[in-house]
Scaffold this active site. Structure first.
Site, PDB file in Angstrom:
ATOM      1  CB  CYS A  28      -0.900  -0.059   1.228  1.00 14.79           C
ATOM      2  SG  CYS A  28      -1.614   1.505   1.725  1.00 14.79           S
ATOM      3  CB  CYS A  31       0.460   2.032   4.187  1.00 13.28           C
ATOM      4  SG  CYS A  31      -1.238   1.469   4.030  1.00 13.28           S
TER       5      CYS A  31
END
Lengths: 99, 276
Positions: A28, A31
């Site tokens: 991700c 993230c």
């Protein structure tokens, strides 16, 4: 220091005080952007326990807290879920959550 | 400086973005162009361009190929993909594309009219609660579940395949099929309605050519459904500039190229003012 949480230690670590949990995963991109901001928050607020949950390694924890998008930040106060925010958060937003 | 860190990052690989990149490069700035494949854009389908000086009726495809050739000759890097999140932190902008993160001192938004597209009913309300703009980011959380993919931009097929490969049951709608879309649910997504047909799903991946600028940068001022810019192409957020169709009509190449040039000059000034 930022602690990695698992199903085994989750309850114990979040049981007392204010705990910020960053739900994330290696695949991700957003993230990876959240991470340095969470690090900065941890440095600035040593009174808050800051933890991470890798949703890929801990799908049960992600399901338990209904995480449907990452990053998701959750705040626990003495074991109770006190707030959560989906998507990227800046330093001020994290500070507001942990107030 | 590493290969993902630039002075100016340009979101959008059409005429506005390419023009901005060439100008930024000419001003000595490191720049990169990030965006969906321009060869899948509306411009690439134009049979001939009649109102841009000197082109003698060239096709949209040939013009884009020539413009992309300019980037290549100048050694300006291009990243194919969609920016899914932007964050200002520590005087810089971080931009995520799939699983990678890029950094820049200034941003130029130039991803076309879709960058200021209106969300579907339910889309904004359920974002992060079943609605996602990033299959690689959130796909794993929908393993074993039924999801819909609204493939409104180029590259969406690859996202469909990715979601299937990790074990999602995928309903796929192309841009032409995705009419009268409504995303349903109160606390989280429970269904999707397309052209009056209802489908029960746990997630909806809305994949436009570009994620809306107002989602990437909450607080960005809009006017009449487009990004609000000043005379120097500055948006309402410091360090963020915009050019081309995302700033309004007419949707014309000449306007886009001119605005790209102005945005790059303004971004260059901004970077200079914030140096050292």
């Amino acid at each position: 220091m930022i602690q990695d949480l698992t199903s085994e230690n989750f309850e114990e670590v979040t049981a007392s005080g204010t705990v910020l949990v960053d739900f994330w995963a290696v695949w991700c991109g957003p993230c990876k952007m959240q991470s340095p901001i969470v690090d900065a928050f941890a440095q600035k607020h040593p009174d808050v326990t800051v933890c991470k949950v890798n949703v890929d390694a801990e799908p049960a924890l992600a399901a338990q807290f209904g995480v449907m998008a990452i990053p998701t930040l959750a705040v626990f106060k003495d074991g109770e879920l006190a707030g959560r925010k989906v998507g990227l958060s800046n330093l001020e937003e994290i500070e507001d959550m942990c107030k | 400086m590493d290969d993902r860190s630039f002075d100016i990052l340009i979101l959008g690989a059409g005429p506005a973005g390419i023009s901005a990149a060439l100008t930024a490069h000419a001003r000595g700035r490191s720049a990169a162009v990030l965006g969906s494949d321009p060869m899948a854009s509306t411009l690439a389908k134009a049979e001939r361009i009649g109102n841009y000086p000197g082109l003698a009726g060239m096709s949209g495809r040939d013009l884009l190929a020539a413009m992309l050739g300019d980037l290549q000759r100048q050694g300006i890097p291009r990243v194919t993909g969609r920016a899914t999140a932007v964050m200002a932190f520590d005087g810089r902008f971080m931009v995520s594309v799939e699983r990678d993160v890029y950094e820049a001192k200034a941003l130029i938004l130039a991803a076309g009219a879709q960058q200021s597209a209106k969300p579907f009913p339910g889309e904004a309300e359920l974002l992060g609660r079943g609605v996602s703009y990033c299959a690689t980011c959130d796909g794993m959380l929908y393993r074993g579940k039924r999801v819909a993919v609204l493939g409104l931009g180029p590259g969406s097929e690859a996202d469909r395949e990715f979601l299937q490969s990790i074990g999602c049951q995928v309903l796929y709608f192309t841009g032409a099929q995705a009419k009268n879309v409504e995303i349903q649910g109160t606390d989280k997504v429970t269904g999707l309605s397309v052209n009056g047909e209802k489908y029960a799903v746990d997630g909806v991946f809305v994949l436009r050519a570009a994620v809306a600028a107002s989602v990437l940068l909450p607080g960005l001022a809009m006017e009449d459904g487009h990004l609000d810019v000043g005379p120097d192409m500055a948006t309402s957020l410091p360090g963020v500039f915009a050019a081309g169709d995302c700033t309004g009509k007419p949707y014309q190449i000449a306007r886009a190229v001119g605005q790209g040039n102005m945005a790059a000059l303004a971004a260059d000034r901004y970077v200079k003012e914030h140096e050292g």
